[in-house]
Design an enzyme around this catalytic site. Structure first.
Site, PDB file in Angstrom:
ATOM      1  N   GLY A   1       0.818  -1.215   0.000  1.00 20.31           N
ATOM      2  CA  GLY A   1       0.000   0.000   0.000  1.00 20.31           C
ATOM      3  C   GLY A   1       0.843   1.253   0.000  1.00 20.31           C
ATOM      4  O   GLY A   1       0.493   2.271   0.605  1.00 20.31           O
TER       5      GLY A   1
ATOM      6  N   SER B   1      -4.395  -0.172  14.041  1.00 20.04           N
ATOM      7  CA  SER B   1      -5.121   1.092  14.197  1.00 20.04           C
ATOM      8  C   SER B   1      -5.546   1.242  15.640  1.00 20.04           C
ATOM      9  O   SER B   1      -5.761   0.246  16.355  1.00 20.04           O
ATOM     10  CB  SER B   1      -6.365   1.101  13.301  1.00 20.04           C
ATOM     11  OG  SER B   1      -7.240   2.169  13.636  1.00 20.04           O
TER      12      SER B   1
ATOM     13  N   TYR C   1     -13.683  -2.959  10.132  1.00 17.27           N
ATOM     14  CA  TYR C   1     -12.321  -2.420  10.146  1.00 17.27           C
ATOM     15  C   TYR C   1     -11.670  -2.628  11.510  1.00 17.27           C
ATOM     16  O   TYR C   1     -10.525  -3.095  11.602  1.00 17.27           O
ATOM     17  CB  TYR C   1     -12.363  -0.934   9.794  1.00 17.27           C
ATOM     18  CG  TYR C   1     -11.011  -0.263   9.745  1.00 17.27           C
ATOM     19  CD1 TYR C   1     -10.178  -0.424   8.641  1.00 17.27           C
ATOM     20  CD2 TYR C   1     -10.572   0.544  10.788  1.00 17.27           C
ATOM     21  CE1 TYR C   1      -8.939   0.196   8.590  1.00 17.27           C
ATOM     22  CE2 TYR C   1      -9.342   1.171  10.746  1.00 17.27           C
ATOM     23  CZ  TYR C   1      -8.527   1.000   9.646  1.00 17.27           C
ATOM     24  OH  TYR C   1      -7.300   1.613   9.600  1.00 17.27           O
TER      25      TYR C   1
END
Length: 249
Positions: free
Chosen positions: A14, A143, A156
């Site tokens: 990414g 995260s 997520y």
């Protein structure tokens, strides 16, 4: 150039996103040769690779869907031919989309977990055999939502929590030959976040933090370099919280 990561070969997944590009720049500044991974942005990947080359390091670009076993295998092989065995892996590729759980379906769920969790496994699985011979380092990007959760981001948050479990278990399984750690940024001002970042959204996600603001991609890269470098030899299965004090643990 000489730096703490001189002689290392880093693959950043990414890499054409804002966070991935910032991580690539810091790795290159630290002396690592960098493989820039992308899904379908060859021009952006080539431009970033050219930018990194200005630091005096070798670069290459590779394209792959991180959920595809065959595509990732081909990409890892291509990096090996271009730069040598990967010694630093940054699992950064990610996908997030707000959706209430009552409005989501199995396809929504699988798309998020596919990129954010399955992709971490697939890329790691292909890179790991070489790393076991070279004492490599893996840095997984999780995260703060893995710890806090958030409305509209159940899939997520679930995937990113899975990344942390993966990090800890893998650290025990392959350490100390391979060091496996994670960073848990957030909220970070990136193009992926910006479409959702209304004033209300930002306030809700920063009200409990010490800084009271969104972080920047440039504030994440140094932590990745640290975990990949010689100063983190005692760190295995750990998570660095890069969230302005929004999560303290």
């Amino acid at each position: 150039m000489s730096g703490p990561l001189t002689g290392e070969v880093a693959l950043v997944t990414g890499a054409t996103g804002a966070l991935g590009a910032a991580i690539c720049r810091d790795l290159a500044r630290a002396g690592a040769d960098v493989a820039v991974h992308h899904l379908d942005e060859p021009d952006a990947a080539r431009a970033l690779a050219d930018e990194l080359a200005a630091f005096g390091v070798r670069t290459t670009t590779v394209a792959a869907d991180v959920t595809s076993w065959d595509q990732v295998g081909a990409a890892v092989s291509a990096v090996g031919h271009a730069l040598g065995t990967i010694t630093v892996l940054v699992n950064n590729a990610g996908f997030m989309e707000p959706v209430r759980i009552v409005d989501s379906d199995l396809a929504d769920w699988r798309r998020t977990l596919g990129v954010d969790l399955d992709g971490v496994f697939v890329v790691t699985r292909h890179v790991l055999p070489g790393m076991l011979e070279t004492h490599g380092r893996i840095v997984n990007v999780s995260s703060q939502l893995a710890f806090k959760g958030a409305v509209d981001y159940v899939a997520y948050a679930t995937a990113k929590a899975g990344v942390l479990g993966f990090t800890k278990a893998l650290a025990r399984e392959v350490g100390p030959r391979v060091r496996v750690n994670a960073v848990a940024p957030g909220p970070i001002d990136t193009p992926m976040v910006r479409p959702h970042a209304t004033p209300e959204w930002v306030e809700a996600r920063t009200r409990d933090s010490v800084t009271g603001r969104l972080g920047t991609p440039q504030e994440v890269g140094p932590a990745v370099v640290f975990l990949a470098g010689p100063g983190a030899e005692l760190m295995h299965g750990q998570t660095l919280h890069l969230n302005g004090g929004g999560v303290m643990t």
